[in-house]
Design a protein around this motif. Structure first.
Motif, PDB file in Angstrom:
ATOM      1  N   THR A  16      96.318  28.634 -54.688  1.00 25.74           N
ATOM      2  CA  THR A  16      95.532  27.748 -54.330  1.00 25.74           C
ATOM      3  C   THR A  16      93.971  27.890 -55.074  1.00 25.74           C
ATOM      4  OG1 THR A  16      95.211  28.721 -52.329  1.00 25.74           O
ATOM      5  CG2 THR A  16      96.658  26.880 -52.262  1.00 25.74           C
ATOM      6  N   GLY A  17      93.664  29.237 -55.103  1.00 27.43           N
ATOM      7  CA  GLY A  17      92.205  29.575 -55.572  1.00 27.43           C
ATOM      8  C   GLY A  17      92.225  29.392 -56.951  1.00 27.43           C
ATOM      9  N   MET A  18      93.284  29.201 -57.749  1.00 33.38           N
ATOM     10  CA  MET A  18      93.244  28.764 -59.113  1.00 33.38           C
ATOM     11  C   MET A  18      92.858  27.268 -59.318  1.00 33.38           C
ATOM     12  SD  MET A  18      93.990  31.714 -61.130  1.00 33.38           S
ATOM     13  CE  MET A  18      95.257  31.741 -62.329  1.00 33.38           C
ATOM     14  N   MET A  19      93.279  26.537 -58.328  1.00 32.05           N
ATOM     15  CA  MET A  19      93.172  25.062 -58.553  1.00 32.05           C
ATOM     16  C   MET A  19      91.947  24.581 -57.692  1.00 32.05           C
ATOM     17  SD  MET A  19      96.979  23.898 -58.297  1.00 32.05           S
ATOM     18  CE  MET A  19      97.518  24.773 -56.806  1.00 32.05           C
ATOM     19  N   SER A  20      91.031  25.097 -57.198  1.00 33.22           N
ATOM     20  CA  SER A  20      89.936  24.629 -56.053  1.00 33.22           C
ATOM     21  C   SER A  20      88.606  25.395 -56.857  1.00 33.22           C
ATOM     22  CB  SER A  20      90.344  25.548 -54.628  1.00 33.22           C
ATOM     23  OG  SER A  20      90.238  26.816 -54.687  1.00 33.22           O
ATOM     24  N   THR A  21      87.615  24.790 -56.013  1.00 33.77           N
ATOM     25  CA  THR A  21      86.426  25.203 -56.273  1.00 33.77           C
ATOM     26  C   THR A  21      85.362  25.375 -55.069  1.00 33.77           C
ATOM     27  OG1 THR A  21      84.176  24.392 -57.631  1.00 33.77           O
ATOM     28  CG2 THR A  21      85.606  22.612 -56.548  1.00 33.77           C
ATOM     29  N   ASP A  22      84.337  25.916 -55.157  1.00 34.56           N
ATOM     30  CA  ASP A  22      83.484  26.122 -54.079  1.00 34.56           C
ATOM     31  C   ASP A  22      82.215  25.276 -54.314  1.00 34.56           C
ATOM     32  OD1 ASP A  22      81.964  27.284 -55.830  1.00 34.56           O
ATOM     33  OD2 ASP A  22      81.766  29.202 -54.900  1.00 34.56           O
ATOM     34  N   ASP A  23      82.167  24.642 -55.435  1.00 31.07           N
ATOM     35  CA  ASP A  23      81.145  23.341 -55.715  1.00 31.07           C
ATOM     36  C   ASP A  23      79.646  23.891 -55.608  1.00 31.07           C
ATOM     37  OD1 ASP A  23      82.938  21.076 -55.796  1.00 31.07           O
ATOM     38  OD2 ASP A  23      82.736  20.890 -53.572  1.00 31.07           O
ATOM     39  N   ILE A  24      79.751  25.383 -55.783  1.00 30.43           N
ATOM     40  CA  ILE A  24      78.416  25.993 -55.977  1.00 30.43           C
ATOM     41  C   ILE A  24      78.350  26.608 -57.424  1.00 30.43           C
ATOM     42  CG2 ILE A  24      76.828  27.489 -55.160  1.00 30.43           C
ATOM     43  CD1 ILE A  24      77.891  26.910 -52.467  1.00 30.43           C
ATOM     44  N   ILE A  25      79.324  27.711 -57.427  1.00 32.58           N
ATOM     45  CA  ILE A  25      79.090  28.751 -58.515  1.00 32.58           C
ATOM     46  C   ILE A  25      80.382  28.549 -59.370  1.00 32.58           C
ATOM     47  CG2 ILE A  25      78.752  31.309 -59.154  1.00 32.58           C
ATOM     48  CD1 ILE A  25      76.939  31.470 -56.919  1.00 32.58           C
ATOM     49  N   TRP A  26      81.652  28.877 -58.437  1.00 33.40           N
ATOM     50  CA  TRP A  26      83.041  29.263 -59.110  1.00 33.40           C
ATOM     51  C   TRP A  26      83.974  28.006 -58.979  1.00 33.40           C
ATOM     52  CZ3 TRP A  26      87.945  29.736 -57.933  1.00 33.40           C
ATOM     53  CH2 TRP A  26      88.703  30.864 -58.795  1.00 33.40           C
ATOM     54  N   GLY A  35      93.961  16.895 -60.235  1.00 30.53           N
ATOM     55  CA  GLY A  35      92.929  15.996 -59.814  1.00 30.53           C
ATOM     56  C   GLY A  35      92.313  16.670 -58.677  1.00 30.53           C
ATOM     57  N   GLU A  36      91.301  15.494 -58.139  1.00 33.67           N
ATOM     58  CA  GLU A  36      90.523  15.855 -56.917  1.00 33.67           C
ATOM     59  C   GLU A  36      91.363  15.807 -55.580  1.00 33.67           C
ATOM     60  OE1 GLU A  36      87.121  16.232 -56.623  1.00 33.67           O
ATOM     61  OE2 GLU A  36      86.987  16.468 -58.786  1.00 33.67           O
ATOM     62  N   VAL A  38      94.590  17.040 -55.267  1.00 30.00           N
ATOM     63  CA  VAL A  38      95.019  18.236 -55.149  1.00 30.00           C
ATOM     64  C   VAL A  38      94.251  19.456 -55.202  1.00 30.00           C
ATOM     65  CG1 VAL A  38      96.661  19.777 -56.700  1.00 30.00           C
ATOM     66  CG2 VAL A  38      96.913  17.402 -56.937  1.00 30.00           C
ATOM     67  N   SER A  39      92.906  19.317 -55.821  1.00 30.24           N
ATOM     68  CA  SER A  39      91.954  20.413 -55.488  1.00 30.24           C
ATOM     69  C   SER A  39      91.886  20.529 -54.108  1.00 30.24           C
ATOM     70  CB  SER A  39      90.850  20.008 -56.670  1.00 30.24           C
ATOM     71  OG  SER A  39      89.929  21.041 -56.463  1.00 30.24           O
ATOM     72  N   ALA A  40      91.398  19.294 -53.402  1.00 30.83           N
ATOM     73  CA  ALA A  40      90.726  19.255 -51.976  1.00 30.83           C
ATOM     74  C   ALA A  40      91.732  19.841 -51.105  1.00 30.83           C
ATOM     75  CB  ALA A  40      90.412  17.890 -51.824  1.00 30.83           C
ATOM     76  N   LEU A  41      93.008  19.687 -51.452  1.00 29.33           N
ATOM     77  CA  LEU A  41      94.243  20.080 -50.414  1.00 29.33           C
ATOM     78  C   LEU A  41      94.227  21.613 -51.005  1.00 29.33           C
ATOM     79  CD1 LEU A  41      96.450  19.960 -48.709  1.00 29.33           C
ATOM     80  CD2 LEU A  41      97.798  19.129 -50.803  1.00 29.33           C
ATOM     81  N   ALA A  42      94.350  22.189 -52.185  1.00 26.83           N
ATOM     82  CA  ALA A  42      94.341  23.472 -52.425  1.00 26.83           C
ATOM     83  C   ALA A  42      93.122  24.230 -51.629  1.00 26.83           C
ATOM     84  CB  ALA A  42      94.273  23.577 -53.875  1.00 26.83           C
ATOM     85  N   GLY A  43      91.854  23.663 -51.861  1.00 25.27           N
ATOM     86  CA  GLY A  43      90.892  24.111 -51.050  1.00 25.27           C
ATOM     87  C   GLY A  43      90.984  24.504 -49.767  1.00 25.27           C
TER      88      GLY A  43
END
Length: 124
Positions: A16-26, A35-36, A38-43
């Protein structure tokens, strides 16, 4: 059972970390490939599993300490070398164990080092 559970949760944390973002740095290396939704669910899963891992690691350490206090058996050395202490009536002695060969050591360490190097070389 705890080791299997913790390893499984760490695998979920990795995926899940490979597919998500923290919207700041990483952003994970596969963030742009999904997609958004999947990324939101992974986060969300990533954050939930993080809390669960922290709880389970704390319980695991507490259980080891309580087991040592209540039964007087040291479990940490057994986790390191894989053999429990023999409990005699009067004294405890170590089980005899064969030394680890250099071949077995390299078979374990070289792939782990290569995988770690590959993970850190992924362009982010």
């Amino acid at each position: 059972m705890m080791v299997i559970l913790l390893l499984g949760l760490l695998g979920i944390q990795l995926a899940t970390g490979m597919m998500s973002t923290d919207d700041i740095i990483w952003s994970g290396p596969f963030y742009n490939a999904v997609g958004e939704t999947v990324s939101a669910l992974a986060g969300e899963i990533h954050e939930t599993v993080q809390g669960l891992l922290q709880l389970l690691v704390g319980l695991h350490i507490l259980a080891i300490v309580l087991y040592k206090v209540k039964f007087g058996e040291p479990l940490v050395p057994a986790m390191i070398h894989g053999r429990k202490l023999k409990q005699d009536r009067d004294n405890a002695e170590h089980c005899e164990r064969e030394p680890v060969s250099i071949i077995k050591f390299l078979i374990a360490v070289v792939p782990a080092a290569g995988f770690t190097y590959w993970l850190f070389s992924i362009p982010i």
